[in-house]
Design a protein around this motif. Structure first.
Motif, mmCIF file in Angstrom:
data_model
loop_
_atom_site.group_PDB
_atom_site.id
_atom_site.type_symbol
_atom_site.label_atom_id
_atom_site.label_comp_id
_atom_site.label_asym_id
_atom_site.label_seq_id
_atom_site.Cartn_x
_atom_site.Cartn_y
_atom_site.Cartn_z
ATOM 1 N N LEU A 197 2.871 17.345 -3.609
ATOM 2 C CA LEU A 197 1.502 17.599 -3.156
ATOM 3 C C LEU A 197 0.492 16.783 -3.959
ATOM 4 C CD1 LEU A 197 1.599 21.444 -2.501
ATOM 5 C CD2 LEU A 197 1.466 19.603 -0.801
ATOM 6 N N ALA A 198 0.725 16.663 -5.256
ATOM 7 C CA ALA A 198 -0.164 15.849 -6.092
ATOM 8 C C ALA A 198 -0.107 14.386 -5.651
ATOM 9 C CB ALA A 198 0.213 15.980 -7.559
ATOM 10 N N ALA A 199 1.069 13.896 -5.325
ATOM 11 C CA ALA A 199 1.212 12.518 -4.858
ATOM 12 C C ALA A 199 0.493 12.328 -3.526
ATOM 13 C CB ALA A 199 2.685 12.152 -4.722
ATOM 14 N N LEU A 200 0.596 13.301 -2.645
ATOM 15 C CA LEU A 200 -0.100 13.206 -1.360
ATOM 16 C C LEU A 200 -1.614 13.218 -1.540
ATOM 17 C CD1 LEU A 200 2.130 15.510 0.872
ATOM 18 C CD2 LEU A 200 1.895 13.023 1.006
ATOM 19 N N ARG A 201 -2.109 14.004 -2.485
ATOM 20 C CA ARG A 201 -3.547 14.015 -2.763
ATOM 21 C C ARG A 201 -3.997 12.649 -3.287
ATOM 22 N NH1 ARG A 201 -2.520 19.362 -4.206
ATOM 23 N NH2 ARG A 201 -2.119 18.858 -6.373
ATOM 24 N N ARG A 202 -3.175 12.042 -4.137
ATOM 25 C CA ARG A 202 -3.512 10.712 -4.656
ATOM 26 C C ARG A 202 -3.544 9.683 -3.531
ATOM 27 N NH1 ARG A 202 -0.013 12.167 -8.705
ATOM 28 N NH2 ARG A 202 1.638 10.851 -7.862
ATOM 29 N N VAL A 203 -2.612 9.783 -2.595
ATOM 30 C CA VAL A 203 -2.547 8.845 -1.484
ATOM 31 C C VAL A 203 -3.806 8.964 -0.629
ATOM 32 C CG1 VAL A 203 -1.339 8.357 0.693
ATOM 33 C CG2 VAL A 203 -0.048 8.666 -1.411
ATOM 34 N N ARG A 204 -4.305 10.174 -0.455
ATOM 35 C CA ARG A 204 -5.507 10.369 0.356
ATOM 36 C C ARG A 204 -6.761 9.831 -0.317
ATOM 37 N NH1 ARG A 204 -4.734 16.524 1.815
ATOM 38 N NH2 ARG A 204 -2.669 16.347 2.690
ATOM 39 N N SER A 205 -6.778 9.826 -1.635
ATOM 40 C CA SER A 205 -8.002 9.440 -2.330
ATOM 41 C C SER A 205 -7.991 7.987 -2.825
ATOM 42 C CB SER A 205 -8.257 10.369 -3.516
ATOM 43 O OG SER A 205 -7.215 10.236 -4.466
ATOM 44 N N SER A 206 -6.822 7.353 -2.816
ATOM 45 C CA SER A 206 -6.775 5.970 -3.280
ATOM 46 C C SER A 206 -5.580 5.250 -2.671
ATOM 47 C CB SER A 206 -6.684 5.931 -4.806
ATOM 48 O OG SER A 206 -5.465 6.479 -5.236
ATOM 49 N N LEU A 207 -5.640 3.948 -2.787
ATOM 50 C CA LEU A 207 -4.561 3.103 -2.293
ATOM 51 C C LEU A 207 -4.109 2.233 -3.453
ATOM 52 C CD1 LEU A 207 -2.898 1.870 0.045
ATOM 53 C CD2 LEU A 207 -4.813 0.294 0.413
ATOM 54 N N GLU A 208 -2.830 2.252 -3.734
ATOM 55 C CA GLU A 208 -2.312 1.430 -4.818
ATOM 56 C C GLU A 208 -1.614 0.213 -4.216
ATOM 57 O OE1 GLU A 208 0.088 3.790 -7.440
ATOM 58 O OE2 GLU A 208 -1.658 4.844 -8.229
ATOM 59 N N THR A 209 -2.012 -0.947 -4.677
ATOM 60 C CA THR A 209 -1.416 -2.200 -4.221
ATOM 61 C C THR A 209 -1.140 -3.074 -5.440
ATOM 62 O OG1 THR A 209 -3.555 -3.287 -3.987
ATOM 63 C CG2 THR A 209 -2.700 -2.132 -2.051
ATOM 64 N N TYR A 210 -0.632 -4.256 -5.190
ATOM 65 C CA TYR A 210 -0.399 -5.224 -6.259
ATOM 66 C C TYR A 210 -1.152 -6.503 -5.916
ATOM 67 C CZ TYR A 210 3.177 -2.019 -7.853
ATOM 68 O OH TYR A 210 3.817 -0.914 -8.310
ATOM 69 N N ASP A 211 -1.762 -7.085 -6.924
ATOM 70 C CA ASP A 211 -2.502 -8.328 -6.682
ATOM 71 C C ASP A 211 -1.551 -9.523 -6.750
ATOM 72 O OD1 ASP A 211 -2.074 -8.800 -9.378
ATOM 73 O OD2 ASP A 211 -4.150 -8.405 -9.974
ATOM 74 N N GLU A 212 -2.127 -10.735 -6.616
ATOM 75 C CA GLU A 212 -1.306 -11.942 -6.599
ATOM 76 C C GLU A 212 -0.559 -12.185 -7.905
ATOM 77 O OE1 GLU A 212 -5.443 -12.844 -7.874
ATOM 78 O OE2 GLU A 212 -4.662 -11.919 -6.078
#
Length: 119
Positions: A85-100
């Motif tokens: 549930l904590a991971a799902l809350r994080r997904v809703r509030s932010s997006l984690e990606t990787y830069d170049e």
């Protein structure tokens, strides 16, 4: 305490441990909480006994250990759900990606609580 009283406490604790097992298997956390007070009382009564025959206590110990394993598994299940549930809350509030460069980057998502429909 007489032998009959000893047997009554043993029988009551045995019945309680079976009820606790059923509640654990059913996931009935409310029932487990209700049984706890009675269980503590019976264990206190049992502790006050001086009985020569320890075999009934050994049999109860096996059931206590069995229920402890079930309780540990239930708690681990609750922890797993909590982490998910904590991971799902994080997904809703932010997006984690990787830069170049391969470094993690977090993009905060501002949610105004509305949904836009497009035809």
């Amino acid at each position: 305490m007489t032998n009959e009283e000893f047997e009554d406490v043993i029988d009551a604790l045995d019945d309680l441990l079976e009820a606790e097992r059923s509640a654990l298997l059913a996931g009935d956390l409310d029932e487990i909480g209700r049984l706890l007070e009675r269980k503590e009382s019976l264990i206190e009564q049992l502790s006050a006994l001086e009985q020569a025959d320890h075999q009934p206590l050994v049999d109860l110990q096996v059931k206590v250990q069995r229920n402890q394993v079930l309780l540990d598994q239930a708690l681990e299940g609750i922890r797993t759900v909590s982490r998910r549930l904590a991971a799902l809350r994080r997904v809703r509030s932010s997006l984690e990606t990787y830069d170049e460069k391969g470094e993690r980057r977090t993009i905060d998502v501002a949610s105004d609580g509305s949904v836009e429909k497009r035809a």
